[in-house]
Design an enzyme around this catalytic site. Structure first.
Site: not given
Length: 280
Positions: A211, A215, A219
Site C-alpha cells: 500500500s 499509493r 499518484n
C-alpha cells in the site's frame, strides 16, 4: 511538467512522445534484469541535497532571531516532530529523524515533476544532436518509478519487522503471529485458530509495503502522465497559450499532491512503527 513537443518527439505523434518519456535509462544486469540508472541517480542526488540542506541550516542555527531560511527549516522540523509525538509514544530519538528524512526526501523527489520533462532531451539534443536525443531516455521523477517507491516501502517493512522482534523478542513475535488477533484459552482452540491468525497477520504485514509503495507510485505516475497529455494535446502554436494555462493550473494543483503524498508516506511509516511496538 511537459513542454510543447514539436511533431511528437521521436515520431509516432502523441503516443511516441509519451512512450519516449515513459522509458527509463536502463542498464541490463544479471541477464534480463534491468537497473533504472536515472531513478537511482536522481534519488541519490536529491537525498544528498536534502541532507546538505538540513545540515547547513542546523550548523548555522542560533538562539537569536532566525533568518527566513532557518525559520522555514525549523517549521518543517517542528511540524514533523509534532506528527511523530502525536502518533508514536515511545523513544523518538530514531523515529523522528527517520520521519523527517522520509518527508523531506519524498518531497524533493516528487517536486521533480514540476520541472519540464523535456529538459534532459533538449540538453542532449543541444550537445549531441537530434539522433542522440532520440535514443536517449531519462526520467527524472524517481517516485514515478515503482522500483523507487517499493525500495522505500520495503525498507520501512524491514524496520517494522526489526522493531517487532526487538520489542517482543524473537519468540514473542512468532507467537503473536499464531495467537493474534483471535485469542483462545484452551490448547485445542489455539491450534484451530493458529492458521487463520497466521494468514491474517501475513496479509496485514505484506499489505503495508504494498500500500505504501503503490499509493506513492500511482499518484506520481498519474501526475507525470497528465503533464504529458496536456503537452501533447496542445502541441500546435495555435493552442500554445491554452496549453501553458492548463499546465500551470495542473502544476498548482499538483503541488498539493506532492506535499500530501510525502506527508501520507511519512505518517503511515510512523503509524506502522508505532504498531510494531504494541503487544496484542
Amino acid at each position: 511538467m511537459g513542454l510543447v513537443p514539436e511533431g511528437g518527439e521521436g515520431g509516432g505523434g502523441l503516443t511516441g512522445y509519451i512512450v519516449h518519456h515513459l522509458t527509463h535509462n536502463t542498464i541490463t544486469v544479471a541477464g534480463d534484469a534491468g537497473f533504472h540508472l536515472d531513478s537511482w541517480a536522481i534519488a541519490l542526488g536529491l537525498g544528498l541535497l536534502a541532507c546538505l540542506w538540513l545540515w547547513l541550516y542546523a550548523r548555522k542555527a542560533t538562539s537569536g532571531v532566525p533568518g527566513k531560511g532557518q525559520a522555514f527549516v525549523e517549521l518543517v522540523v517542528e511540524f514533523v516532530d509534532s506528527q511523530v509525538k502525536d502518533t508514536f509514544h515511545g523513544d523518538r530519538r530514531f523515529i523522528a529523524p527517520l520521519a523527517l528524512t522520509i518527508f523531506v526526501w519524498v518531497v524533493f523527489m516528487n517536486a521533480m515533476d514540476l520541472l519540464p520533462l523535456d529538459i534532459p532531451n533538449a540538453a542532449v539534443q543541444a550537445v549531441a544532436g537530434e539522433e542522440a536525443a532520440h535514443h536517449t531516455y531519462f526520467r527524472w521523477v524517481p517516485t514515478a518509478d515503482v522500483n523507487t517507491t517499493f525500495a522505500l516501502s520495503i525498507t520501512v517493512f524491514l524496520l517494522i519487522i526489526f522493531y517487532s522482534v526487538k520489542v517482543k523478542g524473537g519468540w514473542g513475535f512468532i507467537k503473536e503471529l499464531f495467537t493474534a488477533p483471535f485469542h483462545a484459552h484452551g490448547l485445542f482452540g489455539k491450534i484451530v485458530l493458529a492458521v487463520p491468525n497466521l494468514f491474517l497477520n501475513l496479509v496485514e504485514y505484506l499489505s503495508k509495503p504494498v500500500s505504501l509503495g503503490m499509493r506513492l507510485f500511482g499518484n506520481m505516475y498519474a501526475g507525470e502522465l497528465v503533464f504529458m497529455l496536456i503537452a501533447g494535446l496542445f502541441m500546435s502554436w495555435v493552442t500554445f497559450l491554452p496549453g501553458v494555462l492548463f499546465q500551470s493550473v495542473w502544476a498548482i494543483f499538483h503541488i498539493l499532491i506532492i506535499l500530501l503524498q510525502a506527508f501520507i508516506f511519512m505518517v503511515l511509516t510512523v503509524v506502522y512503527l508505532a504498531m510494531a511496538h504494541e503487544h496484542h
